[in-house]
Design a protein around this motif. Structure first.
Motif, mmCIF file in Angstrom:
data_model
loop_
_atom_site.group_PDB
_atom_site.id
_atom_site.type_symbol
_atom_site.label_atom_id
_atom_site.label_comp_id
_atom_site.label_asym_id
_atom_site.label_seq_id
_atom_site.Cartn_x
_atom_site.Cartn_y
_atom_site.Cartn_z
ATOM 1 N N CYS A 1 -30.996 23.969 4.378
ATOM 2 C CA CYS A 1 -29.800 23.169 4.662
ATOM 3 C C CYS A 1 -30.167 21.913 5.454
ATOM 4 O O CYS A 1 -29.652 20.813 5.180
ATOM 5 C CB CYS A 1 -28.780 23.990 5.445
ATOM 6 N N GLU B 1 -22.932 23.575 -1.999
ATOM 7 C CA GLU B 1 -24.154 22.772 -2.072
ATOM 8 C C GLU B 1 -25.403 23.647 -2.116
ATOM 9 O O GLU B 1 -26.429 23.252 -2.671
ATOM 10 C CB GLU B 1 -24.223 21.808 -0.888
ATOM 11 N N LEU B 2 -25.328 24.825 -1.536
ATOM 12 C CA LEU B 2 -26.470 25.742 -1.586
ATOM 13 C C LEU B 2 -26.807 26.167 -3.008
ATOM 14 O O LEU B 2 -27.939 26.548 -3.303
ATOM 15 C CB LEU B 2 -26.193 26.983 -0.733
ATOM 16 N N ASP C 1 -29.695 18.308 4.095
ATOM 17 C CA ASP C 1 -28.407 17.970 4.698
ATOM 18 C C ASP C 1 -27.247 18.633 3.956
ATOM 19 O O ASP C 1 -26.233 18.000 3.612
ATOM 20 C CB ASP C 1 -28.200 16.447 4.730
ATOM 21 N N LEU C 2 -27.369 19.940 3.728
ATOM 22 C CA LEU C 2 -26.319 20.695 3.053
ATOM 23 C C LEU C 2 -25.261 21.107 4.067
ATOM 24 O O LEU C 2 -25.581 21.633 5.138
ATOM 25 C CB LEU C 2 -26.909 21.937 2.374
ATOM 26 N N GLN C 3 -24.003 20.895 3.724
ATOM 27 C CA GLN C 3 -22.903 21.165 4.654
ATOM 28 C C GLN C 3 -21.927 22.219 4.137
ATOM 29 O O GLN C 3 -21.108 22.723 4.895
ATOM 30 C CB GLN C 3 -22.131 19.867 4.918
ATOM 31 N N THR C 4 -21.993 22.537 2.846
ATOM 32 C CA THR C 4 -21.018 23.463 2.262
ATOM 33 C C THR C 4 -21.730 24.575 1.495
ATOM 34 O O THR C 4 -22.877 24.415 1.054
ATOM 35 C CB THR C 4 -20.067 22.741 1.297
ATOM 36 N N SER C 5 -21.001 25.656 1.291
ATOM 37 C CA SER C 5 -21.530 26.788 0.537
ATOM 38 C C SER C 5 -21.885 26.379 -0.882
ATOM 39 O O SER C 5 -22.903 26.795 -1.437
ATOM 40 C CB SER C 5 -20.498 27.914 0.531
ATOM 41 N N ALA D 1 -26.764 26.744 10.951
ATOM 42 C CA ALA D 1 -27.277 25.383 10.764
ATOM 43 C C ALA D 1 -26.527 24.394 11.646
ATOM 44 O O ALA D 1 -27.137 23.474 12.228
ATOM 45 C CB ALA D 1 -27.175 24.978 9.297
ATOM 46 N N ARG E 1 -23.462 33.145 2.826
ATOM 47 C CA ARG E 1 -23.729 31.709 2.943
ATOM 48 C C ARG E 1 -23.051 31.072 4.153
ATOM 49 O O ARG E 1 -23.631 30.216 4.835
ATOM 50 C CB ARG E 1 -23.278 30.998 1.668
ATOM 51 N N LEU F 1 -31.271 28.244 6.430
ATOM 52 C CA LEU F 1 -30.726 27.100 7.179
ATOM 53 C C LEU F 1 -31.728 25.951 7.219
ATOM 54 O O LEU F 1 -31.328 24.775 7.282
ATOM 55 C CB LEU F 1 -30.270 27.513 8.582
ATOM 56 N N LEU G 1 -24.473 28.513 7.254
ATOM 57 C CA LEU G 1 -23.933 27.203 7.606
ATOM 58 C C LEU G 1 -23.539 27.135 9.075
ATOM 59 O O LEU G 1 -23.730 26.097 9.728
ATOM 60 C CB LEU G 1 -22.732 26.885 6.715
#
Length: 387
Positions: free
Chosen positions: A110, A120-121, A114-118, A81, A74, A107, A78
């Motif tokens: 993402c 959140e995936l 707007d996912l920024q962290t592991s 991304a 992951r 990605l 990020l």
């Protein structure tokens, strides 16, 4: 008979045209002005292929990410991304095998959310419920698409499914989004000559796995029967030529076209335990994708034979020996190509079995196997067959 088949959100497949020229032509056709490249390190740092694509794009080129990691942890997604966000492109061109292609697929999710962290995936991975049903989160359309120039035979370019590994859980999760795959695919045999023989041939077995598990699906389709049986014949012939004559570009293109046909069930027909357990071999023991199919497919065919012997007979016919079991024919092809045939040949240890089985029970493909896999003991049985 009733059913439904979903076509990919893919506009075109270009084949037999040099990659650099084809990429520039497709970027022009799609109206892209800011093109970002994602590739393997080998292609970008040890060959001039990526430089050729940059030159063909000219002022359209805005950046490159070449730090993709096998099995797509992951954090690597990020990082990619973040690089894409910084460059602000309107098109991604992905050049390489399943690793960069899956990296871009995930990605794009993402970017869409707007996912920024592991962590959140986690909300977007496919889950499997207690009864084995798959739960697919809704994924929004990403802000841009990708063109894919594959350099292996994994077939990732013909799929709306991406894979990324959660190192904490030791599980390779699947992600599904209608528009995360390639809007266009470019098949250029010449750019594949840099691919190591073991990787080319083993991912060719991966494509055979695609065809076999589509034909043997618990819910087969007449369309995919036709495409996959022909693709299987093409791969059986061309891969043998690839091994003896790796410089034969015509045979390499035939393999690429065979992958196209063999991947028509990818993400659209229920697959089985060869792919599903294979995902966990990568996550737990670091086994390359192609090798996963080499060591798992014959054993899964044996495990399933009692419930789909009629479907397996179609594979035997396509491979030219209707009187020989499909598992034996596939195993013979693997051996003829000089590829590994047992789990112990690819670094899997018995102490890995429990983690593989535990992760396998969370995999949608394991749970849609033609012969039901309802307990982790069923996975252990298959692993013993493959040991």
């Amino acid at each position: 008979m009733t059913g439904q088949y979903e076509f990919l959100a893919q506009d075109r497949v270009v084949f037999g045209v040099p990659a650099a020229r084809a990429v520039a032509e497709q970027a022009e056709r799609m109206g892209a002005n800011r093109v970002f490249l994602v590739s393997s390190q080998t292609l970008s740092r040890k060959t001039d292929e990526i430089d050729r694509i940059k030159d063909a794009l000219g002022e359209r080129f805005v950046g490159l990410f070449d730090e993709c990691v096998p099995h797509v942890p992951r954090d690597s997604v990020l990082c990619a991304a973040a690089a894409v966000r910084k460059a602000d492109p309107d098109l991604i061109v992905t050049v390489g095998g399943g690793t960069p292609v899956d990296t871009v697929k995930v990605l794009l999710i993402c970017l869409a959310h707007d996912l920024q962290t592991s962590e959140e995936l986690d909300s977007y991975r496919v889950r499997v419920s207690e009864d084995g049903a798959k739960v697919v989160p809704e994924v929004a359309s990403p802000p841009l698409r990708q063109i894919i120039v594959p350099t292996t035979l994994s077939g990732a370019e013909f799929s709306k499914i991406g894979g990324a590994t959660d190192p904490v859980r030791e599980v390779k999760d699947l992600y599904i989004g209608r528009e995360i795959g390639g809007q266009a695919v470019i098949l250029d045999a010449a750019i594949t000559v840099h691919t190591p023989d073991w990787l080319w041939l083993s991912t060719g077995l991966r494509a055979i796995d695609h065809a076999v598990e589509t034909i043997c699906s618990r819910a087969p389709q007449p369309f995919t029967d036709a495409t996959c049986l022909h693709g299987l014949r093409m791969l059986d012939e061309s891969l043998r030529i690839n091994r003896g004559q790796p410089e034969n570009l015509d045979a390499r293109l035939q393999s690429q076209l065979g992958v196209w046909l063999s991947s028509t069930g990818l993400g659209r027909v229920d697959w089985g335990a060869s792919h599903g357990i294979g995902h966990q071999l990568g996550a737990v023991a670091g086994v390359p994708h192609g090798y996963c199919s080499c060591v798992m497919l014959p054993s899964v065919l044996l495990f399933n034979h009692e419930v789909n012997a009629d479907r397996q007979s179609l594979i035997s016919e396509a491979l030219g020996q209707p009187e020989v079991p499909a598992a034996d024919l596939v195993a013979a092809l693997i051996k003829d190509l000089g590829l590994p045939t047992r789990l112990r040949d690819v670094g899997v240890k018995r102490e890995h079995f429990e983690a593989i089985a535990r992760g396998g029970m969370q995999n949608m493909m394991v749970r849609s196997n033609p012969r039901p896999v309802d307990r982790h003991e069923d996975i252990l049985e298959i692993l013993e067959l493959a040991w």
